[in-house]
Design an enzyme around this catalytic site. Structure first.
Site, PDB file in Angstrom:
ATOM      1  N   CYS A  70      58.916  23.117  47.848  1.00 62.05           N
ATOM      2  CA  CYS A  70      59.691  21.710  47.681  1.00 62.05           C
ATOM      3  C   CYS A  70      59.625  20.990  48.905  1.00 62.05           C
ATOM      4  O   CYS A  70      59.812  19.729  48.925  1.00 62.05           O
ATOM      5  CB  CYS A  70      61.030  21.787  46.895  1.00 62.05           C
ATOM      6  SG  CYS A  70      60.592  22.834  45.208  1.00 62.05           S
ATOM      7  N   THR A  71      60.007  21.822  50.139  1.00 61.95           N
ATOM      8  CA  THR A  71      60.199  21.041  51.141  1.00 61.95           C
ATOM      9  C   THR A  71      58.685  20.689  51.644  1.00 61.95           C
ATOM     10  O   THR A  71      58.666  19.602  52.082  1.00 61.95           O
ATOM     11  CB  THR A  71      60.700  22.079  52.064  1.00 61.95           C
ATOM     12  OG1 THR A  71      62.088  22.576  51.842  1.00 61.95           O
ATOM     13  CG2 THR A  71      60.597  21.637  53.800  1.00 61.95           C
TER      14      THR A  71
END
EC number: 1.11.1.24
Length: 184
Positions: A70-71
């Site tokens: 997600c980063t």
């Protein structure tokens, strides 16, 4: 019994877990929603209808803020923000994270470039068939491109964050080529 194989197949179908639905198809109406979001650490109410009045929207779901994939995905969307803006599009990320977590995520990983929204009750994820199949407390990684008339024009599901930005940008370019009169 005349059709024992048919009966066995039917029984097996009933016993098997239901197959997960695919994401909403192109042409389907995009479910409207409004929720708390954060852009650069500032909380506001994001309203899909309001964003669509300005142009297409890229709505992407992700499992959880500050996780590795997600980063990467948030940073990819942040780097492409100018490309989305040039196509007249708004980007919004959605997860089940609380707004306090998203305030931090919107500053650090999203770099203040686009908003991320809280969906704690998963109402938006459910409406967009974005609940993770094996971890129902998380979203699966799915991206939608929604036209200003509220129709889904593209959807892409892959737990790898690598192609979501490139694919949604291409879908916007393709849509824009067929709608040159649309507001930028």
């Amino acid at each position: 019994m005349k059709h024992p194989l048919a009966i066995i197949a039917f029984a097996a179908m009933l016993a098997a877990p239901a197959a997960a639905r695919a994401e909403l198809p192109a042409g389907a109406p995009a479910p409207d929603f409004s929720t708390q979001a954060s852009l650069g650490g500032n909380v506001f109410t994001f309203k899909l209808a309001q964003a669509l009045a300005q142009g297409p929207v890229v709505l992407y779901f992700y499992p959880a803020a500050f996780t590795q994939g997600c980063t990467i995905e948030a940073r990819n969307f942040a780097e492409a923000t100018d490309d989305y803006k040039a196509l007249g599009a708004t980007v919004i990320g959605v997860s089940a994270d609380d707004i306090e977590t998203l305030k931090k995520f919107s500053v650090s990983e999203c770099r203040g470039k686009f908003a991320v929204a809280a969906d704690g009750d998963q109402a938006i994820m459910k409406a967009y068939d974005a609940v993770h199949d094996r971890r129902p407390d998380y979203a699966k990684r799915v991206s939608y491109v929604i036209s200003p008339d509220g129709k889904i024009i593209y959807s892409y599901t892959d737990m790898s964050p690598d192609r979501h930005v490139a694919n949604t940008l291409q879908a916007l370019r393709d849509w824009r080529a067929g709608h040159p009169q649309a507001r930028r």
